[in-house]
Write a protein that holds these residues in place. Sequence first.
Motif, PDB file in Angstrom:
ATOM      1  N   LYS A 154      12.055 -23.153 -78.402  1.00 14.20           N
ATOM      2  CA  LYS A 154      13.482 -22.923 -78.404  1.00 14.20           C
ATOM      3  C   LYS A 154      14.131 -23.590 -77.192  1.00 14.20           C
ATOM      4  N   SER A 155      15.439 -23.356 -77.066  1.00 13.30           N
ATOM      5  CA  SER A 155      16.200 -23.936 -75.969  1.00 13.30           C
ATOM      6  C   SER A 155      15.577 -23.598 -74.613  1.00 13.30           C
ATOM      7  N   ASP A 208      13.421 -16.140 -80.743  1.00  7.95           N
ATOM      8  CA  ASP A 208      12.965 -16.464 -79.399  1.00  7.95           C
ATOM      9  C   ASP A 208      11.769 -15.602 -79.004  1.00  7.95           C
ATOM     10  N   ILE A 209      11.777 -14.358 -79.457  1.00  4.32           N
ATOM     11  CA  ILE A 209      10.773 -13.367 -79.068  1.00  4.32           C
ATOM     12  C   ILE A 209      10.261 -12.670 -80.317  1.00  4.32           C
ATOM     13  N   ASN A 232       4.341 -16.633 -70.654  1.00  4.77           N
ATOM     14  CA  ASN A 232       5.546 -15.905 -71.071  1.00  4.77           C
ATOM     15  C   ASN A 232       5.208 -14.582 -71.743  1.00  4.77           C
ATOM     16  N   ASN A 233       4.090 -14.539 -72.470  1.00  2.00           N
ATOM     17  CA  ASN A 233       3.673 -13.260 -73.047  1.00  2.00           C
ATOM     18  C   ASN A 233       3.414 -12.233 -71.954  1.00  2.00           C
ATOM     19  N   TYR A 234       2.787 -12.693 -70.875  1.00  2.00           N
ATOM     20  CA  TYR A 234       2.513 -11.776 -69.764  1.00  2.00           C
ATOM     21  C   TYR A 234       3.801 -11.365 -69.053  1.00  2.00           C
ATOM     22  N   ASP A 266       8.792 -18.156 -78.037  1.00  6.33           N
ATOM     23  CA  ASP A 266       8.553 -18.386 -76.618  1.00  6.33           C
ATOM     24  C   ASP A 266       7.860 -17.218 -75.941  1.00  6.33           C
ATOM     25  N   MET A 267       7.942 -16.030 -76.540  1.00  8.00           N
ATOM     26  CA  MET A 267       7.307 -14.841 -75.995  1.00  8.00           C
ATOM     27  C   MET A 267       6.877 -13.963 -77.161  1.00  8.00           C
ATOM     28  N   ALA A 268       5.723 -13.344 -77.031  1.00 11.59           N
ATOM     29  CA  ALA A 268       5.252 -12.459 -78.097  1.00 11.59           C
ATOM     30  C   ALA A 268       4.438 -11.325 -77.500  1.00 11.59           C
ATOM     31  N   MET A 269       4.547 -10.162 -78.120  1.00 13.13           N
ATOM     32  CA  MET A 269       3.778  -8.996 -77.680  1.00 13.13           C
ATOM     33  C   MET A 269       3.594  -8.072 -78.876  1.00 13.13           C
TER      34      MET A 269
END
Length: 433
Positions: free
Chosen positions: A2-3, A193-194, A347-349, A388-391
């Motif tokens: 993403k951006s 984004d997430i 980014n996940n962290y 960009d981020m995942a959890m």
Amino acid sequence: MKSTFLVLTLVTGLLQPASFAKPLIEEQIVARIDQGLQQSTDTLKQVVNINSGTLNFEGVKKVAEVFTAEFDGMGFDTQWIDGSEFNRAGHLVASYGTKGPKILMIGHLDTVFAKSDDFQSYQPLDDGFVAGPGIIDMKGGDMIIVSALKALKDLDLLDNVSIRVVLTGDEESSGRPLSLSKKAIVDGAKWADIALGFENGDSNIKTAVVARRSSVRWQLDVTGKPAHSSQIFTDEVGYGAVFEAARILNSFREELAGQGNLTFNPGLIAGGTRVNVQPKQAKADAFGKSNVVAKEVSVSGGVRALTTEELANAKKVMQKIVSDNLAHTSATLSFADGYPPMSPTDNNYKLLSMYSDISVSLGYGPITAVNPRKAGAADISFAAGHVDMAMDGLGLMGAGAHTKGEVADMSSFAKNMHKTAILIYRISQSELD
């Protein structure tokens, strides 16, 4: 990806301390969730009491109807995606908002318990535990999604964030082809984004999942030259299919066992003069005699890896081993479509750190990452590579998932609603800080 500007804004915003007004708002979020807790529990009981084994299409749709009514009541746009193209019931998608950071929330409607199973109902136990089919895997997680969003909507706190919820109907037994059965998740991830997943992880409220290993099936087929066993090892007959299969499997072990987070397992093997494999039933039978060199061997197994690079290397090494055949034998190795890895990105962290800070601020203690060896594959794996981020692992905690001893620790129900709702709220404020 993403951006870059949005990613940096999100990461920076997530790690900034809350402004003076935020604690009061977050207290209001907690209070609103607590006010609705009995209703959330009643709805959880309702959906647990509906059998929604993956192949009980009618039951899966009935659970979806309950959640559709919940989302419709909040003003979400809801869509039922029919699953006939991938031989499953289908998926529920609910969307809200057009501004701010985009969050994909992932759950599933189906369970492992068939319509004929005798484990069918919500059963309160002592000390705040409740038994029930799919209560932690993962109807409890679905209710955490609904209840957290409802509290935010009631407080007019969803205006600066865009939400898409995907509740799949085939997580426990994926439809095929995966390109169709997982399309709703992939499309949502490409938009988002997430990504947040509401499986129960390792069922420890002090952990969350920032990495999951892949789950990919493989098939090994070996052929040899049939002959009287007295001629085995000769130049004319060679070694036969069984010795070649044994060489291949042992070479897999010698060259790959212990490398990183990679594991691989031959789960079913049959060999002899004649082999009959029934892959849909995970069954095989064979005929052979001790005085006949084996003509064929069939082996089916799985491989799990933490990163795409780890998986690609394992496939390369395995194929090389398979191609270096003993005399008068041949072998082929094929890999099916499967769950990709959810790699442990920085980014996940950072997202985990944000979630942990929220937990600490609520008095629930810090959150650490689940060991990926303790977390199986899940639907978020299809999203993780596109956001960009995942959890994951944000659902209802308990024990005994996939067994008739499945129980929920209801003390985690409201706590994980609180953390989820505040996480979404803080993300929604990240562009405004």
